[in-house]
Design a protein around this motif. Sequence first.
Motif, mmCIF file in Angstrom:
data_model
loop_
_atom_site.group_PDB
_atom_site.id
_atom_site.type_symbol
_atom_site.label_atom_id
_atom_site.label_comp_id
_atom_site.label_asym_id
_atom_site.label_seq_id
_atom_site.Cartn_x
_atom_site.Cartn_y
_atom_site.Cartn_z
ATOM 1 N N GLY A 129 1.575 18.393 -4.751
ATOM 2 C CA GLY A 129 0.148 18.717 -5.469
ATOM 3 C C GLY A 129 -0.349 17.346 -5.720
ATOM 4 N N LEU A 130 -0.093 16.215 -4.950
ATOM 5 C CA LEU A 130 -0.741 14.971 -5.358
ATOM 6 C C LEU A 130 -2.024 14.872 -4.511
ATOM 7 C CD1 LEU A 130 2.150 12.495 -5.668
ATOM 8 C CD2 LEU A 130 0.967 13.823 -7.611
ATOM 9 N N ARG A 131 -3.001 14.063 -4.829
ATOM 10 C CA ARG A 131 -4.270 13.864 -4.293
ATOM 11 C C ARG A 131 -4.380 12.469 -3.879
ATOM 12 N NH1 ARG A 131 -9.806 13.643 -4.863
ATOM 13 N NH2 ARG A 131 -9.554 12.971 -7.089
ATOM 14 N N LEU A 132 -4.625 12.145 -2.660
ATOM 15 C CA LEU A 132 -5.016 10.559 -2.185
ATOM 16 C C LEU A 132 -6.515 10.319 -2.676
ATOM 17 C CD1 LEU A 132 -3.919 8.239 -0.460
ATOM 18 C CD2 LEU A 132 -4.791 9.407 1.359
ATOM 19 N N VAL A 133 -6.684 9.318 -3.202
ATOM 20 C CA VAL A 133 -7.990 9.045 -3.938
ATOM 21 C C VAL A 133 -8.538 7.862 -2.897
ATOM 22 C CG1 VAL A 133 -9.270 8.150 -5.754
ATOM 23 C CG2 VAL A 133 -7.325 9.687 -6.185
ATOM 24 N N GLN A 134 -7.577 6.808 -2.869
ATOM 25 C CA GLN A 134 -8.211 5.702 -2.078
ATOM 26 C C GLN A 134 -6.998 5.224 -1.228
ATOM 27 O OE1 GLN A 134 -9.612 2.393 -4.505
ATOM 28 N NE2 GLN A 134 -10.993 1.606 -2.717
ATOM 29 N N PHE A 135 -7.417 4.768 0.052
ATOM 30 C CA PHE A 135 -6.124 4.484 0.915
ATOM 31 C C PHE A 135 -6.898 3.274 1.671
ATOM 32 C CE2 PHE A 135 -4.009 5.578 5.089
ATOM 33 C CZ PHE A 135 -2.756 5.070 4.612
ATOM 34 N N GLU A 136 -6.546 2.121 1.541
ATOM 35 C CA GLU A 136 -6.717 0.772 2.663
ATOM 36 C C GLU A 136 -5.389 0.578 3.367
ATOM 37 O OE1 GLU A 136 -8.162 -2.491 0.296
ATOM 38 O OE2 GLU A 136 -9.432 -1.143 -1.175
ATOM 39 N N VAL A 137 -5.702 0.562 4.605
ATOM 40 C CA VAL A 137 -4.592 0.207 5.491
ATOM 41 C C VAL A 137 -4.953 -1.074 6.615
ATOM 42 C CG1 VAL A 137 -5.381 2.075 7.066
ATOM 43 C CG2 VAL A 137 -3.017 1.354 6.870
ATOM 44 N N ALA A 138 -4.298 -1.824 7.010
ATOM 45 C CA ALA A 138 -4.520 -2.771 8.201
ATOM 46 C C ALA A 138 -3.231 -2.543 8.911
ATOM 47 C CB ALA A 138 -4.632 -4.124 7.593
ATOM 48 N N ALA A 139 -3.637 -3.124 10.395
ATOM 49 C CA ALA A 139 -2.572 -2.967 11.216
ATOM 50 C C ALA A 139 -1.424 -4.226 11.101
ATOM 51 C CB ALA A 139 -3.080 -3.337 12.793
ATOM 52 N N ALA A 140 -0.149 -3.863 11.383
ATOM 53 C CA ALA A 140 0.412 -4.974 11.098
ATOM 54 C C ALA A 140 0.801 -5.771 12.332
ATOM 55 C CB ALA A 140 1.932 -4.205 10.549
ATOM 56 N N ASP A 141 2.027 -6.619 12.402
ATOM 57 C CA ASP A 141 2.235 -7.562 13.512
ATOM 58 C C ASP A 141 3.035 -6.670 14.704
ATOM 59 O OD1 ASP A 141 0.928 -9.541 12.286
ATOM 60 O OD2 ASP A 141 2.698 -10.327 11.306
ATOM 61 N N VAL A 142 3.706 -5.511 13.958
ATOM 62 C CA VAL A 142 4.387 -5.007 14.937
ATOM 63 C C VAL A 142 3.990 -3.661 15.366
ATOM 64 C CG1 VAL A 142 6.670 -3.585 15.163
ATOM 65 C CG2 VAL A 142 6.535 -5.455 14.000
ATOM 66 N N PRO A 143 3.620 -3.444 16.555
ATOM 67 C CA PRO A 143 2.882 -2.150 17.283
ATOM 68 C C PRO A 143 3.591 -0.750 16.562
ATOM 69 C CG PRO A 143 3.486 -3.470 19.047
ATOM 70 C CD PRO A 143 4.084 -4.057 17.826
ATOM 71 N N GLY A 144 2.404 0.091 16.081
ATOM 72 C CA GLY A 144 2.713 1.252 15.469
ATOM 73 C C GLY A 144 3.338 1.326 13.889
ATOM 74 N N THR A 145 3.143 0.069 13.324
ATOM 75 C CA THR A 145 3.460 -0.255 11.886
ATOM 76 C C THR A 145 2.144 -0.548 11.357
ATOM 77 O OG1 THR A 145 4.108 -2.127 12.110
ATOM 78 C CG2 THR A 145 5.858 -0.782 12.276
ATOM 79 N N VAL A 146 1.862 -0.289 10.057
ATOM 80 C CA VAL A 146 0.716 -0.543 9.339
ATOM 81 C C VAL A 146 1.102 -1.151 8.002
ATOM 82 C CG1 VAL A 146 -0.661 0.993 10.544
ATOM 83 C CG2 VAL A 146 0.658 1.835 8.514
ATOM 84 N N ARG A 147 0.097 -1.918 7.288
ATOM 85 C CA ARG A 147 0.368 -2.349 6.089
ATOM 86 C C ARG A 147 -0.676 -1.803 5.072
ATOM 87 N NH1 ARG A 147 0.073 -7.868 7.356
ATOM 88 N NH2 ARG A 147 2.036 -7.942 7.937
ATOM 89 N N VAL A 148 -0.013 -1.126 4.320
ATOM 90 C CA VAL A 148 -0.843 -0.342 3.388
ATOM 91 C C VAL A 148 -1.179 -1.367 2.077
ATOM 92 C CG1 VAL A 148 -1.011 1.616 1.681
ATOM 93 C CG2 VAL A 148 0.103 1.922 3.952
ATOM 94 N N ARG A 149 -2.381 -1.519 1.993
ATOM 95 C CA ARG A 149 -2.706 -2.767 0.801
ATOM 96 C C ARG A 149 -2.981 -2.124 -0.514
ATOM 97 N NH1 ARG A 149 -7.055 -5.919 4.660
ATOM 98 N NH2 ARG A 149 -5.647 -7.151 5.807
ATOM 99 N N ARG A 150 -3.477 -0.889 -0.341
ATOM 100 C CA ARG A 150 -4.037 -0.144 -1.457
ATOM 101 C C ARG A 150 -3.690 1.343 -1.270
ATOM 102 N NH1 ARG A 150 -9.167 -1.122 -5.204
ATOM 103 N NH2 ARG A 150 -8.530 0.326 -7.012
ATOM 104 N N LEU A 151 -3.386 1.947 -2.305
ATOM 105 C CA LEU A 151 -2.868 3.470 -1.967
ATOM 106 C C LEU A 151 -3.169 4.003 -3.329
ATOM 107 C CD1 LEU A 151 -2.125 5.992 -0.317
ATOM 108 C CD2 LEU A 151 0.143 5.590 -0.905
ATOM 109 N N VAL A 152 -4.095 4.875 -3.481
ATOM 110 C CA VAL A 152 -4.299 5.427 -5.247
ATOM 111 C C VAL A 152 -4.185 6.846 -5.000
ATOM 112 C CG1 VAL A 152 -6.061 5.502 -7.166
ATOM 113 C CG2 VAL A 152 -6.011 3.395 -5.632
ATOM 114 N N ILE A 153 -3.171 7.389 -5.767
ATOM 115 C CA ILE A 153 -2.619 8.608 -5.785
ATOM 116 C C ILE A 153 -3.065 9.341 -7.340
ATOM 117 C CG2 ILE A 153 -0.855 10.257 -5.601
ATOM 118 C CD1 ILE A 153 0.368 8.267 -3.335
ATOM 119 N N GLU A 154 -3.333 10.418 -7.180
ATOM 120 C CA GLU A 154 -3.449 11.051 -8.629
ATOM 121 C C GLU A 154 -2.761 12.547 -8.605
ATOM 122 O OE1 GLU A 154 -7.458 11.504 -9.821
ATOM 123 O OE2 GLU A 154 -7.841 12.947 -8.638
#
Length: 154
Positions: A129-154
């Motif tokens: 029952g959590l809600r994703l408020v903000q999500f900042e993601v960037a591509a990582a060096d390895v294909p298929g992976t991401v770097r989540v810089r900021r994830l705000v959940i409430e």
Amino acid sequence: MKQWQLYWASLQQREQQLLTMAAVVLAIGAFYWLVWQPLHQSRQSQQLAVQTAQQQLVWLQAQLPKLSQASTTVRSNSSLTEVISQSSREFNIQVSRMQPQNEQLQLSLEDVPFEPLLSWLHQLQYQHGLRLVQFEVAAADVPGTVRVRRLVIE
């Protein structure tokens, strides 16, 4: 115009009647094909569109209780940080930073495969029952992976 009157006068009465009847039939046919039939087809298609919209409305109204149940999933009694810690371990997601802010929790994640990240976020929303408020993601060096810089959940 004068030529037409002369032509008309030169015709026999029977020919004049025949041409008059043909003109009436042509006028009725033209009215039917150019006015009546397009209006009738348009009306039928509009009625069909209304029926389809009414069926969709009935279906959506039937789905409304299901949607409201899904959106009001009861949060467990455990704290937000406990839920995040436990569920991230299940998905083998490494949380590098966790910072509580009022009713929200701000996270930063290590490089994570994209598919498990989506599955984790889906579980957080629909099972906890959590809600994703903000999500900042960037591509990582390895294909298929991401770097989540900021994830705000409430």
